[in-house]
Motif scaffolding. Structure first.
Motif, PDB file in Angstrom:
ATOM      1  N   SER A  92       0.838   1.754   4.247  1.00 17.33           N
ATOM      2  CA  SER A  92       1.371   3.050   3.842  1.00 17.33           C
ATOM      3  C   SER A  92       1.851   3.797   5.081  1.00 17.33           C
ATOM      4  CB  SER A  92       0.309   3.866   3.106  1.00 17.33           C
ATOM      5  OG  SER A  92       0.869   5.022   2.553  1.00 17.33           O
ATOM      6  N   GLU A  93       2.993   3.356   5.592  1.00 19.84           N
ATOM      7  CA  GLU A  93       3.545   3.842   6.861  1.00 19.84           C
ATOM      8  C   GLU A  93       4.783   4.694   6.656  1.00 19.84           C
ATOM      9  OE1 GLU A  93       4.051   4.023  11.132  1.00 19.84           O
ATOM     10  OE2 GLU A  93       2.358   3.545   9.829  1.00 19.84           O
ATOM     11  N   TYR A  94       5.354   4.645   5.467  1.00 19.15           N
ATOM     12  CA  TYR A  94       6.621   5.291   5.135  1.00 19.15           C
ATOM     13  C   TYR A  94       6.653   6.735   5.649  1.00 19.15           C
ATOM     14  CZ  TYR A  94       5.012   1.924   1.694  1.00 19.15           C
ATOM     15  OH  TYR A  94       4.414   0.854   1.093  1.00 19.15           O
ATOM     16  N   GLY A  95       7.780   7.111   6.204  1.00 15.40           N
ATOM     17  CA  GLY A  95       7.921   8.462   6.726  1.00 15.40           C
ATOM     18  C   GLY A  95       8.431   8.430   8.149  1.00 15.40           C
ATOM     19  N   HIS A  96       7.860   9.283   8.985  1.00 16.62           N
ATOM     20  CA  HIS A  96       8.299   9.418  10.367  1.00 16.62           C
ATOM     21  C   HIS A  96       7.901   8.202  11.212  1.00 16.62           C
ATOM     22  CE1 HIS A  96       8.388  13.554   8.856  1.00 16.62           C
ATOM     23  NE2 HIS A  96       9.225  13.838   9.838  1.00 16.62           N
ATOM     24  N   SER A 118       0.826  -1.198   0.000  1.00 14.96           N
ATOM     25  CA  SER A 118       0.000   0.000   0.000  1.00 14.96           C
ATOM     26  C   SER A 118       0.860   1.247   0.000  1.00 14.96           C
ATOM     27  CB  SER A 118      -0.923   0.020   1.225  1.00 14.96           C
ATOM     28  OG  SER A 118      -1.656   1.235   1.263  1.00 14.96           O
ATOM     29  N   ALA A 119       0.511   2.175  -0.886  1.00 12.58           N
ATOM     30  CA  ALA A 119       1.145   3.495  -0.904  1.00 12.58           C
ATOM     31  C   ALA A 119       0.057   4.564  -0.979  1.00 12.58           C
ATOM     32  CB  ALA A 119       2.104   3.618  -2.079  1.00 12.58           C
ATOM     33  N   LYS A 132      -0.602   4.633  12.807  1.00  9.60           N
ATOM     34  CA  LYS A 132      -0.324   3.718  13.914  1.00  9.60           C
ATOM     35  C   LYS A 132      -1.501   2.764  14.129  1.00  9.60           C
ATOM     36  CE  LYS A 132       0.842   3.651  18.846  1.00  9.60           C
ATOM     37  NZ  LYS A 132       0.955   4.479  20.071  1.00  9.60           N
ATOM     38  N   GLN A 133      -2.720   3.288  13.989  1.00  7.32           N
ATOM     39  CA  GLN A 133      -3.909   2.441  14.148  1.00  7.32           C
ATOM     40  C   GLN A 133      -3.952   1.334  13.106  1.00  7.32           C
ATOM     41  OE1 GLN A 133      -7.169   5.226  14.005  1.00  7.32           O
ATOM     42  NE2 GLN A 133      -6.906   5.881  16.140  1.00  7.32           N
ATOM     43  N   ILE A 134      -3.502   1.627  11.893  1.00  2.00           N
ATOM     44  CA  ILE A 134      -3.483   0.605  10.848  1.00  2.00           C
ATOM     45  C   ILE A 134      -2.499  -0.510  11.201  1.00  2.00           C
ATOM     46  CG2 ILE A 134      -2.809   0.153   8.451  1.00  2.00           C
ATOM     47  CD1 ILE A 134      -5.611   1.345   8.772  1.00  2.00           C
ATOM     48  N   VAL A 135      -1.323  -0.144  11.717  1.00  2.00           N
ATOM     49  CA  VAL A 135      -0.366  -1.175  12.133  1.00  2.00           C
ATOM     50  C   VAL A 135      -0.952  -2.010  13.269  1.00  2.00           C
ATOM     51  CG1 VAL A 135       1.901  -1.609  13.147  1.00  2.00           C
ATOM     52  CG2 VAL A 135       1.655   0.106  11.350  1.00  2.00           C
ATOM     53  N   TRP A 166       2.766  -8.770   8.177  1.00  2.00           N
ATOM     54  CA  TRP A 166       2.909  -7.371   7.788  1.00  2.00           C
ATOM     55  C   TRP A 166       4.343  -6.905   8.014  1.00  2.00           C
ATOM     56  CZ3 TRP A 166       4.494  -3.928  11.582  1.00  2.00           C
ATOM     57  CH2 TRP A 166       4.385  -4.387  12.907  1.00  2.00           C
ATOM     58  N   THR A 167       4.713  -5.866   7.303  1.00  2.00           N
ATOM     59  CA  THR A 167       5.991  -5.183   7.519  1.00  2.00           C
ATOM     60  C   THR A 167       5.754  -3.702   7.315  1.00  2.00           C
ATOM     61  OG1 THR A 167       7.193  -7.080   6.587  1.00  2.00           O
ATOM     62  CG2 THR A 167       8.411  -5.032   6.868  1.00  2.00           C
ATOM     63  N   ALA A 168       6.176  -2.876   8.278  1.00  2.00           N
ATOM     64  CA  ALA A 168       6.029  -1.426   8.179  1.00  2.00           C
ATOM     65  C   ALA A 168       7.401  -0.781   8.092  1.00  2.00           C
ATOM     66  CB  ALA A 168       5.259  -0.878   9.385  1.00  2.00           C
ATOM     67  N   PHE A 169       7.518   0.252   7.283  1.00  2.00           N
ATOM     68  CA  PHE A 169       8.803   0.893   7.031  1.00  2.00           C
ATOM     69  C   PHE A 169       8.816   2.322   7.552  1.00  2.00           C
ATOM     70  CE2 PHE A 169       8.533  -2.546   4.070  1.00  2.00           C
ATOM     71  CZ  PHE A 169       9.832  -3.034   3.971  1.00  2.00           C
ATOM     72  N   VAL A 170       9.815   2.611   8.384  1.00  2.00           N
ATOM     73  CA  VAL A 170      10.075   3.983   8.833  1.00  2.00           C
ATOM     74  C   VAL A 170      11.268   4.483   8.032  1.00  2.00           C
ATOM     75  CG1 VAL A 170      10.674   5.468  10.778  1.00  2.00           C
ATOM     76  CG2 VAL A 170       9.159   3.500  11.127  1.00  2.00           C
ATOM     77  N   THR A 171      11.064   5.562   7.287  1.00  2.00           N
ATOM     78  CA  THR A 171      12.062   6.019   6.323  1.00  2.00           C
ATOM     79  C   THR A 171      12.492   7.468   6.538  1.00  2.00           C
ATOM     80  OG1 THR A 171      10.412   6.859   4.765  1.00  2.00           O
ATOM     81  CG2 THR A 171      10.989   4.520   4.602  1.00  2.00           C
ATOM     82  N   GLY A 172      11.821   8.179   7.445  1.00  2.00           N
ATOM     83  CA  GLY A 172      12.006   9.613   7.495  1.00  2.00           C
ATOM     84  C   GLY A 172      11.346  10.243   6.279  1.00  2.00           C
ATOM     85  N   PRO A 173      11.413  11.566   6.152  1.00  2.00           N
ATOM     86  CA  PRO A 173      10.831  12.209   4.966  1.00  2.00           C
ATOM     87  C   PRO A 173      11.539  11.764   3.700  1.00  2.00           C
ATOM     88  CG  PRO A 173      12.179  13.759   6.217  1.00  2.00           C
ATOM     89  CD  PRO A 173      12.057  12.528   7.067  1.00  2.00           C
ATOM     90  N   PHE A 174      10.782  11.677   2.611  1.00  2.00           N
ATOM     91  CA  PHE A 174      11.395  11.341   1.331  1.00  2.00           C
ATOM     92  C   PHE A 174      12.371  12.457   0.942  1.00  2.00           C
ATOM     93  CE2 PHE A 174       7.093   9.233   0.300  1.00  2.00           C
ATOM     94  CZ  PHE A 174       7.481   8.053   0.907  1.00  2.00           C
TER      95      PHE A 174
END
Length: 299
Positions: free
Chosen positions: A108-112, A80-81, A132-135, A148-156
């Protein structure tokens, strides 16, 4: 693809946003995956290769559970994006995924780091709380076999504007470090996690292209452009208060300021590598050059 490998079927939701095209490209280039796209009826998917199937759904993903289950049946992985304002619609997709027997979901967790409560209190719910609720919802579905796998990437990294040659610096935090990741590396991280999911499921993975500060970026772009940039120094707390006041009046022009605040100010999760283990090596991510990345953006 080796004769012993099994081609995984991956369907990408939200493929027309900032990150979506990079995800499509990364998975489509790997012969171990069969890629398709789940799109709202109003979205323009014409930029994608014609060989990639596009499945259309009503503009609200919540409206057709039967149709979603039908589309997702036979898929192995959902990536999901979805845009920030639509993240809660992922619940309907997750429910359909469970019914369809999908094995793996990337939200769609990418970011902070959306677990940071201090940052969550500053921003509208869709930026932190809803993600956070989705995770947490995905965690509740583990017993039903959905990983599931969630990614923390900081801002693009590509979202920063280096064309104006004017830097806005939050003083007192100008040397505080934080993480940022290029869009291509985010997509590669997701693809590599799905390629070899052992020890990469049912958890957050923390990645970065660069660990930088405001001053470090300013110094680098001035060196690359051989030019002294105009710099405005602002008090971080005054900026936060002004932006929060705007937000309370439903004036969303203060959002970029608040996003910059939670990125650059200590204690809001911007420098998540201080307290989490980097997944860069686990995901075989390349070493990147800050100067090379900046050069592409300032030229």
């Amino acid at each position: 693809m080796s004769s012993s490998s099994i081609c995984q079927k991956v369907i990408i939701v939200g493929a027309t946003g900032n990150l979506g095209p990079y995800l499509v490209s990364a998975f489509d280039a790997d012969p171990d995956f069969q890629v398709s796209i789940l799109s709202r009826a109003s979205s323009d998917c014409s930029q994608f290769p014609q060989h990639i199937p596009v499945h259309r759904i009503d503009n609200n993903y919540n409206t057709s559970d039967t149709k979603l289950v039908e589309i997702l049946t036979g898929q192995d992985v959902i990536i999901s994006a979805l845009a920030t304002q639509a993240v809660l619609q992922q619940k309907a997709i997750i429910n359909a995924a469970v019914k369809a027997g999908v094995k793996h979901f990337v939200p769609s967790e990418y970011g902070h780091d959306t677990r940071n409560e201090r940052a969550a209190q500053l921003l509208p719910p869709c930026f932190f709380t809803h993600k956070k609720q989705i995770v947490e919802y995905l965690q509740s579905k583990e017993v039903e076999g959905l990983k599931w796998t969630a990614f923390v990437t900081g801002p693009f990294f590509e979202t920063f504007d280096f064309q104006k040659r004017h830097a806005v610096i939050l003083k007192d935090f100008s040397d505080h470090h934080w993480s940022t990741t290029t869009l291509s590396t985010v997509a590669l991280a997701v693809k590599n996690a799905i390629s070899a999911p052992t020890e990469k499921t049912n958890k957050y993975l923390f990645v970065e292209s660069f660990n930088v500060s405001q001053n470090k970026i300013l110094s680098a772009v001035e060196r690359l452009t051989k030019d002294k940039w105009e710099v405005s120094y602002h008090d971080a707390e005054e900026q936060r208060q002004t932006a929060s006041a705007k937000l309370s009046r439903r004036d969303y022009s203060g959002l970029p300021t608040l996003m910059g605040y939670v990125t650059c100010v200590d204690g809001y999760g911007g420098d998540y590598m201080q307290y989490e283990e980097s997944a860069n090596d686990l995901l075989s991510l390349p070493q990147e050059s800050l100067d090379s990345a900046l050069k592409k953006m300032v030229e």
